[in-house]
Scaffold this motif. Sequence first.
Motif, PDB file in Angstrom:
ATOM      1  N   ASN A 185       0.819  -1.219   0.000  1.00 56.89           N
ATOM      2  CA  ASN A 185       0.000   0.000   0.000  1.00 56.89           C
ATOM      3  C   ASN A 185       0.851   1.266   0.000  1.00 56.89           C
ATOM      4  OD1 ASN A 185       1.009   0.109   2.581  1.00 56.89           O
ATOM      5  ND2 ASN A 185      -0.959  -0.239   3.609  1.00 56.89           N
ATOM      6  N   THR A 186       2.191   1.093  -0.026  1.00 61.29           N
ATOM      7  CA  THR A 186       3.184   2.185  -0.059  1.00 61.29           C
ATOM      8  C   THR A 186       3.121   3.094   1.169  1.00 61.29           C
ATOM      9  OG1 THR A 186       1.823   3.809  -1.261  1.00 61.29           O
ATOM     10  CG2 THR A 186       3.072   2.204  -2.585  1.00 61.29           C
ATOM     11  N   ILE A 187       2.320   2.730   2.150  1.00 55.64           N
ATOM     12  CA  ILE A 187       2.229   3.544   3.364  1.00 55.64           C
ATOM     13  C   ILE A 187       3.263   3.097   4.395  1.00 55.64           C
ATOM     14  CG2 ILE A 187       0.745   4.189   5.307  1.00 55.64           C
ATOM     15  CD1 ILE A 187      -1.641   3.897   3.460  1.00 55.64           C
ATOM     16  N   GLY A 188       3.479   1.799   4.480  1.00 53.51           N
ATOM     17  CA  GLY A 188       4.395   1.248   5.466  1.00 53.51           C
ATOM     18  C   GLY A 188       5.722   0.826   4.855  1.00 53.51           C
ATOM     19  N   THR A 189       6.579   0.255   5.708  1.00 56.42           N
ATOM     20  CA  THR A 189       7.916  -0.174   5.290  1.00 56.42           C
ATOM     21  C   THR A 189       8.209  -1.562   5.832  1.00 56.42           C
ATOM     22  OG1 THR A 189       8.697   2.123   5.381  1.00 56.42           O
ATOM     23  CG2 THR A 189      10.375   0.387   5.314  1.00 56.42           C
ATOM     24  N   GLN A 190       8.707  -2.413   4.966  1.00 55.66           N
ATOM     25  CA  GLN A 190       9.190  -3.725   5.399  1.00 55.66           C
ATOM     26  C   GLN A 190      10.707  -3.649   5.537  1.00 55.66           C
ATOM     27  OE1 GLN A 190       9.600  -7.485   2.836  1.00 55.66           O
ATOM     28  NE2 GLN A 190       7.707  -7.889   3.971  1.00 55.66           N
ATOM     29  N   LEU A 191      11.214  -4.107   6.680  1.00 57.78           N
ATOM     30  CA  LEU A 191      12.657  -4.116   6.931  1.00 57.78           C
ATOM     31  C   LEU A 191      13.134  -5.557   6.997  1.00 57.78           C
ATOM     32  CD1 LEU A 191      11.290  -1.674   8.803  1.00 57.78           C
ATOM     33  CD2 LEU A 191      13.679  -1.302   9.396  1.00 57.78           C
ATOM     34  N   HIS A 192      14.132  -5.867   6.192  1.00 58.57           N
ATOM     35  CA  HIS A 192      14.791  -7.169   6.282  1.00 58.57           C
ATOM     36  C   HIS A 192      16.157  -6.930   6.910  1.00 58.57           C
ATOM     37  CE1 HIS A 192      15.931 -11.250   5.548  1.00 58.57           C
ATOM     38  NE2 HIS A 192      16.968 -10.877   4.815  1.00 58.57           N
ATOM     39  N   ILE A 193      16.363  -7.474   8.111  1.00 58.21           N
ATOM     40  CA  ILE A 193      17.547  -7.171   8.917  1.00 58.21           C
ATOM     41  C   ILE A 193      18.379  -8.427   9.115  1.00 58.21           C
ATOM     42  CG2 ILE A 193      18.347  -6.271  11.145  1.00 58.21           C
ATOM     43  CD1 ILE A 193      15.478  -4.953  11.327  1.00 58.21           C
ATOM     44  N   GLU A 194      19.660  -8.326   8.831  1.00 57.99           N
ATOM     45  CA  GLU A 194      20.589  -9.422   9.083  1.00 57.99           C
ATOM     46  C   GLU A 194      21.754  -8.892   9.911  1.00 57.99           C
ATOM     47  OE1 GLU A 194      21.864 -11.642   5.720  1.00 57.99           O
ATOM     48  OE2 GLU A 194      19.856 -11.782   4.833  1.00 57.99           O
ATOM     49  N   ILE A 195      22.070  -9.596  11.002  1.00 58.45           N
ATOM     50  CA  ILE A 195      23.179  -9.220  11.878  1.00 58.45           C
ATOM     51  C   ILE A 195      23.998 -10.464  12.179  1.00 58.45           C
ATOM     52  CG2 ILE A 195      23.847  -8.260  14.114  1.00 58.45           C
ATOM     53  CD1 ILE A 195      21.263  -6.681  14.143  1.00 58.45           C
ATOM     54  N   ASN A 196      25.308 -10.358  12.040  1.00 61.45           N
ATOM     55  CA  ASN A 196      26.219 -11.467  12.315  1.00 61.45           C
ATOM     56  C   ASN A 196      27.284 -11.015  13.304  1.00 61.45           C
ATOM     57  OD1 ASN A 196      25.209 -13.368  10.169  1.00 61.45           O
ATOM     58  ND2 ASN A 196      25.819 -11.655   8.887  1.00 61.45           N
ATOM     59  N   TYR A 197      27.457 -11.780  14.375  1.00 57.85           N
ATOM     60  CA  TYR A 197      28.503 -11.518  15.358  1.00 57.85           C
ATOM     61  C   TYR A 197      29.458 -12.699  15.385  1.00 57.85           C
ATOM     62  CZ  TYR A 197      26.196  -7.432  17.442  1.00 57.85           C
ATOM     63  OH  TYR A 197      25.651  -6.199  17.661  1.00 57.85           O
ATOM     64  N   PHE A 198      30.762 -12.399  15.403  1.00 56.65           N
ATOM     65  CA  PHE A 198      31.784 -13.437  15.423  1.00 56.65           C
ATOM     66  C   PHE A 198      32.691 -13.211  16.628  1.00 56.65           C
ATOM     67  CE2 PHE A 198      30.537 -12.450  11.107  1.00 56.65           C
ATOM     68  CZ  PHE A 198      30.239 -13.698  10.574  1.00 56.65           C
ATOM     69  N   PRO A 199      32.502 -13.968  17.720  1.00 53.06           N
ATOM     70  CA  PRO A 199      33.354 -13.803  18.901  1.00 53.06           C
ATOM     71  C   PRO A 199      34.804 -14.101  18.564  1.00 53.06           C
ATOM     72  CG  PRO A 199      31.424 -15.127  19.404  1.00 53.06           C
ATOM     73  CD  PRO A 199      31.473 -14.984  17.912  1.00 53.06           C
ATOM     74  N   PRO A 200      35.759 -13.467  19.264  1.00 51.64           N
ATOM     75  CA  PRO A 200      37.173 -13.739  19.002  1.00 51.64           C
ATOM     76  C   PRO A 200      37.557 -15.135  19.437  1.00 51.64           C
ATOM     77  CG  PRO A 200      36.933 -12.379  20.950  1.00 51.64           C
ATOM     78  CD  PRO A 200      35.564 -12.486  20.331  1.00 51.64           C
ATOM     79  N   ALA A 201      38.666 -15.634  18.902  1.00 52.04           N
ATOM     80  CA  ALA A 201      39.156 -16.953  19.286  1.00 52.04           C
ATOM     81  C   ALA A 201      39.755 -16.898  20.682  1.00 52.04           C
ATOM     82  CB  ALA A 201      40.202 -17.439  18.281  1.00 52.04           C
ATOM     83  N   GLY A 202      39.922 -18.070  21.292  1.00 46.11           N
ATOM     84  CA  GLY A 202      40.576 -18.155  22.595  1.00 46.11           C
ATOM     85  C   GLY A 202      39.589 -18.215  23.738  1.00 46.11           C
ATOM     86  N   SER A 203      40.130 -18.195  24.961  1.00 49.24           N
ATOM     87  CA  SER A 203      39.308 -18.354  26.156  1.00 49.24           C
ATOM     88  C   SER A 203      38.307 -17.227  26.309  1.00 49.24           C
ATOM     89  CB  SER A 203      40.214 -18.417  27.395  1.00 49.24           C
ATOM     90  OG  SER A 203      41.078 -19.519  27.318  1.00 49.24           O
ATOM     91  N   VAL A 204      38.745 -15.987  26.030  1.00 52.85           N
ATOM     92  CA  VAL A 204      37.816 -14.862  26.120  1.00 52.85           C
ATOM     93  C   VAL A 204      36.689 -15.044  25.126  1.00 52.85           C
ATOM     94  CG1 VAL A 204      37.559 -12.378  25.808  1.00 52.85           C
ATOM     95  CG2 VAL A 204      39.583 -13.284  26.951  1.00 52.85           C
ATOM     96  N   GLY A 205      37.056 -15.497  23.921  1.00 54.12           N
ATOM     97  CA  GLY A 205      36.043 -15.727  22.900  1.00 54.12           C
ATOM     98  C   GLY A 205      35.035 -16.772  23.315  1.00 54.12           C
ATOM     99  N   LYS A 206      35.495 -17.819  24.004  1.00 56.40           N
ATOM    100  CA  LYS A 206      34.575 -18.852  24.469  1.00 56.40           C
ATOM    101  C   LYS A 206      33.581 -18.275  25.462  1.00 56.40           C
ATOM    102  CE  LYS A 206      36.119 -22.887  25.584  1.00 56.40           C
ATOM    103  NZ  LYS A 206      36.939 -23.906  26.270  1.00 56.40           N
ATOM    104  N   GLY A 207      34.071 -17.385  26.341  1.00 54.02           N
ATOM    105  CA  GLY A 207      33.182 -16.762  27.313  1.00 54.02           C
ATOM    106  C   GLY A 207      32.163 -15.871  26.639  1.00 54.02           C
ATOM    107  N   ILE A 208      32.624 -15.104  25.659  1.00 51.76           N
ATOM    108  CA  ILE A 208      31.711 -14.233  24.927  1.00 51.76           C
ATOM    109  C   ILE A 208      30.714 -15.060  24.131  1.00 51.76           C
ATOM    110  CG2 ILE A 208      31.565 -12.512  23.091  1.00 51.76           C
ATOM    111  CD1 ILE A 208      34.275 -11.470  24.008  1.00 51.76           C
ATOM    112  N   ALA A 209      31.200 -16.144  23.515  1.00 49.73           N
ATOM    113  CA  ALA A 209      30.314 -16.994  22.719  1.00 49.73           C
ATOM    114  C   ALA A 209      29.212 -17.589  23.585  1.00 49.73           C
ATOM    115  CB  ALA A 209      31.115 -18.106  22.048  1.00 49.73           C
ATOM    116  N   THR A 210      29.542 -17.923  24.827  1.00 50.34           N
ATOM    117  CA  THR A 210      28.534 -18.472  25.731  1.00 50.34           C
ATOM    118  C   THR A 210      27.395 -17.491  25.920  1.00 50.34           C
ATOM    119  OG1 THR A 210      30.189 -19.776  26.900  1.00 50.34           O
ATOM    120  CG2 THR A 210      28.116 -19.363  28.049  1.00 50.34           C
ATOM    121  N   ILE A 211      27.748 -16.210  26.047  1.00 51.06           N
ATOM    122  CA  ILE A 211      26.725 -15.174  26.188  1.00 51.06           C
ATOM    123  C   ILE A 211      25.969 -15.005  24.880  1.00 51.06           C
ATOM    124  CG2 ILE A 211      26.348 -12.718  26.598  1.00 51.06           C
ATOM    125  CD1 ILE A 211      28.749 -12.748  28.444  1.00 51.06           C
TER     126      ILE A 211
END
Length: 246
Positions: A185-211
């Motif tokens: 109807n050209t009144i509204g807007t459809q949003l297609h949203i893509e988000i990618n997060y890549f935790p760092p490698a190592g022990s800190v990354g494992k902790g972040i990945a858990t979250i």
Amino acid sequence: MNNLFGQTFNDTLKDINLKPANSINLDGGERTISFLAGSYLLYKSLKNITKHPLLGLQGAAAGGLLIYRGASGVCPLYQRLGIDTTDPEAIHISETITVNAPREKVFAFWRELSNLPKFMAHLKTVTETSDTTSHWIANTPGNLIPLSWNAEITHEDENKYIGWQSTTGSMIENAGKVEFIDTLNTIGTQLHIEINYFPPAGSVGKGIATIFNGLFEKMIREDIQSFKNYAEHADFMNYAGLQIDN
């Protein structure tokens, strides 16, 4: 009993290929623990080898394996099981929402990145440092790990598309895009949203990945959906110059 144990242990050693068949599959924390544990076991085994020769040799061999595991960063057992602790799992989010507001107004709101924390609870602040660069600070569940990164807009098609990614050296590698499409109807807007997060490698990354793989991912999905409600809020209506129903 000792002979049976010794034969089984020796057979196990023969089955293990000590030559790294693949790349490193242990993170820094696990390598350190393996090396220290192996060194201690080797020391204790050699110290008592005259009293208990068989057990001493077996312990020394096991200690040597742990030292190898820590020094090389390769675990043959992990290779067989397909485990790699240096590669925390990333999250990939894809959502589509529709809001009752013109595409140009919705695009302008998202393009002003400092607006995003107004409806995204997982973001504390987004500070625009230039026309295409910005600094992001995230809220994590319980604020267990402080997360921040710099990002840049990599592609932009006015009123249609925004794409961004984190800059080199950021603590969190991430990328995302938003497509803005008129509704029928050209009144509204459809949003297609893509988000990618890549935790760092190592022990800190494992902790972040858990979250990331739990509460944080849930927060992001809810944040995206919450824009539908925010688009009907007085703040957004005023921003977009839309009439507010009494």
